[in-house]
Design an enzyme around this catalytic site. Structure first.
Site, PDB file in Angstrom:
ATOM      1  N   ALA A 214       0.852  -1.205   0.000  1.00 10.69           N
ATOM      2  CA  ALA A 214       0.000   0.000   0.000  1.00 10.69           C
ATOM      3  C   ALA A 214       0.881   1.246   0.000  1.00 10.69           C
ATOM      4  O   ALA A 214       2.109   1.154  -0.124  1.00 10.69           O
ATOM      5  CB  ALA A 214      -0.914  -0.006   1.217  1.00 10.69           C
ATOM      6  N   ASN A 215       0.277   2.400   0.111  1.00 10.10           N
ATOM      7  CA  ASN A 215       1.036   3.649   0.225  1.00 10.10           C
ATOM      8  C   ASN A 215       0.371   4.548   1.263  1.00 10.10           C
ATOM      9  O   ASN A 215      -0.635   4.170   1.860  1.00 10.10           O
ATOM     10  CB  ASN A 215       1.158   4.338  -1.135  1.00 10.10           C
ATOM     11  CG  ASN A 215      -0.207   4.654  -1.711  1.00 10.10           C
ATOM     12  OD1 ASN A 215      -0.982   5.395  -1.120  1.00 10.10           O
ATOM     13  ND2 ASN A 215      -0.509   4.066  -2.863  1.00 10.10           N
ATOM     14  N   ARG A 216       0.940   5.735   1.474  1.00  8.89           N
ATOM     15  CA  ARG A 216       0.500   6.573   2.594  1.00  8.89           C
ATOM     16  C   ARG A 216      -0.711   7.451   2.301  1.00  8.89           C
ATOM     17  O   ARG A 216      -1.068   8.304   3.097  1.00  8.89           O
ATOM     18  CB  ARG A 216       1.649   7.498   3.025  1.00  8.89           C
ATOM     19  CG  ARG A 216       2.821   6.772   3.598  1.00  8.89           C
ATOM     20  CD  ARG A 216       3.879   7.771   4.069  1.00  8.89           C
ATOM     21  NE  ARG A 216       5.146   7.106   4.269  1.00  8.89           N
ATOM     22  CZ  ARG A 216       5.435   6.383   5.344  1.00  8.89           C
ATOM     23  NH1 ARG A 216       4.539   6.239   6.294  1.00  8.89           N
ATOM     24  NH2 ARG A 216       6.597   5.806   5.463  1.00  8.89           N
ATOM     25  N   ALA A 280      -4.065   7.521  -5.203  1.00 11.30           N
ATOM     26  CA  ALA A 280      -2.653   7.136  -5.296  1.00 11.30           C
ATOM     27  C   ALA A 280      -2.646   5.641  -5.594  1.00 11.30           C
ATOM     28  O   ALA A 280      -2.535   4.805  -4.690  1.00 11.30           O
ATOM     29  CB  ALA A 280      -1.948   7.448  -3.990  1.00 11.30           C
TER      30      ALA A 280
END
Ligand code: CTP
Length: 412
Positions: A214-216, A280
């Site tokens: 995943a990402n932030r 994102a």
């Protein structure tokens, strides 16, 4: 009250900024508005009901359990017999009560009982404004459809400390009141009849049934755009990856996990007048994702992941044939260096009409935070906006969209 007179119910809560409400009342009355006031107990410590009553020329309401008040005008009628409720100052405490749906005094009970629009002008110490609890309450209230004006940056009256948290000036609050009440319904809903599609949040790409890449991304910017578009009358579809945010009010929200699912949901939601790709999206997914949890089982070797590139959702949709491709396609460019240069290249490479570029390097605190500093890049140039709340970025982007649609189709 003449038929044309607009009426506001001003709720004054207990903060030092309460004194500015005297000027707000005077200016609102000068502008032809009728003003009725509720003061919380704490507010009466800062300004007296007597001085407020002298300015409004109306009885000031202070306590839910005052039987005389209830007989004369019940709290439900107070909540409804107005065109707009203005909460100024909106203290951290009152915001928390509003977000939590409390009703243990007249102000909070009226705010819970009303079916009228609410405009809040927060005022508090900068640390209180930045506190995670206030951030949460602010996001909840925005999702509930509460309008906000300010706070502004400046010196705090009580401590001499400077920062974000000072109540907006009375003239600014009055302008916000007028823009909410004064415009015709047509002007207030400039996106009525339009369909706006928004992607938001991160995607989760599974490694096995319990692990993922995943990402932030928090989803805050995309959700703010979707909520603000709905407030302007648009039919809005939000396709969001996993976030901890509530679904924005008035928005059809489709929850997905992976980039593949996001592309399917986006295609399914077309046609749209405008598509805004704020998600994102993970660039890669795991090719050899396991159906079962990968066990260590005492093995010495660490597992390796084969990554394959995900479809680029923005690029795919931007290259669709006319009729399928939304007439206005907007991408985001999250960059950590050479922001404008990279974003300009990205706009061309992806084939989108506009790109909203921001610097997401860790020092900016933007990824996952509440504020954003963006550049809007179009074919005709670059518009750099100062750092502002993500809700304000959303508002401003939508103003550009409204103008664009009006200029290009003559419909809005
Ligand atoms: N995007 C998308 N699908 C992807 C990747 C990105 O729709 N698979 C969209 C994002 O929603 C955003 C824009 O493309 O609007 C740019 O995303 P960004 O992460 O900044 O760029 P990337 O294309 O991933 O390029 P890079 O990681 O090389 O900067």
């Amino acid at each position: 009250m003449s038929l044309g007179t607009k009426r506001i119910l001003l709720i004054i809560s207990g903060g030092i900024a309460a004194y500015k409400c005297l000027e707000l009342i005077r200016r609102a009355r000068d502008a032809g508005l009728s003003v009725r006031v509720i003061m919380t107990d704490a507010a009466t410590k800062f300004v007296t009901p007597l001085s407020v009553g002298a300015l409004t020329n109306e009885r000031v309401f202070t306590n839910l359990f005052d039987l005389d008040d209830e007989r004369e005008i019940g709290h439900i009628r107070l909540a409804r017999d107005t065109d707009l409720i203005v909460v100024a100052p909106a203290t951290a405490d009152l915001m928390a009560k509003m977000a939590g749906g409390h009703a243990d005094d007249l102000a909070s009970a009226v705010l819970l009982a009303t079916d009228k629009p609410v405009l809040a002008a927060p005022a508090m110490n900068p640390h209180m404004w930045q506190h995670a609890a206030t951030r949460r309450n602010f996001a909840l209230l925005q999702a509930d459809g509460v309008h906000f004006v300010g706070p502004e940056t400046g010196e705090m009256a009580e401590s001499g400390e400077a920062g974000l948290g000072r109540m907006a000036e009375p003239t600014t609050i009055l302008a916000a009141i007028q823009s909410l009440m004064g415009s015709t319904p047509q002007n207030r809903l400039p996106l009525k009849g339009r369909h706006i599609l928004v992607t938001s949040g991160p995607t989760h790409e599974p490694i096995d049934p319990v692990r993922y890449i995943a990402n932030r991304s928090s989803g805050k910017q995309g959700n703010a755009i979707a909520g603000a578009a709905a407030k302007l009358g648009a039919r809005v579809t939000l396709v969001t990856g996993p976030t901890s945010l509530p679904d924005p009010k008035g928005v059809t929200t489709i929850h997905v996990e992976t980039a593949d699912q996001m592309l399917v949901a986006v295609r399914g939601a077309l046609a749209a007048d405008v598509a805004i790709f704020a998600a994102a999206v993970a660039d890669w997914r795991v090719a050899n994702a396991s159906d079962q949890k990968i066990k260590k089982n005492g093995k010495q070797d660490t597992p390796s992941l084969d990554l394959v590139e995900n479809s680029d959702i923005l690029k795919t949709i931007a290259h669709e044939k006319p009729g399928v491709r939304p007439p206005l396609v907007i991408g985001f460019a999250a960059e950590t260096q050479h922001v404008i240069e990279n974003a300009k290249k990205k706009r061309k490479a992806k084939g989108c009409d506009w790109i909203v570029a921001n610097d997401v390097s860790p020092r900016t605190g933007i990824m996952g935070g509440d504020r954003n500093a963006v550049h809007l890049i179009t074919a005709s140039g670059i518009d750099s906006w100062p750092e502002m709340d993500k809700a304000e970025v959303a508002q401003r982007l939508l103003e550009h969209i409204v103008d664009y649609l009006a200029a290009n189709t003559g419909k809005a």
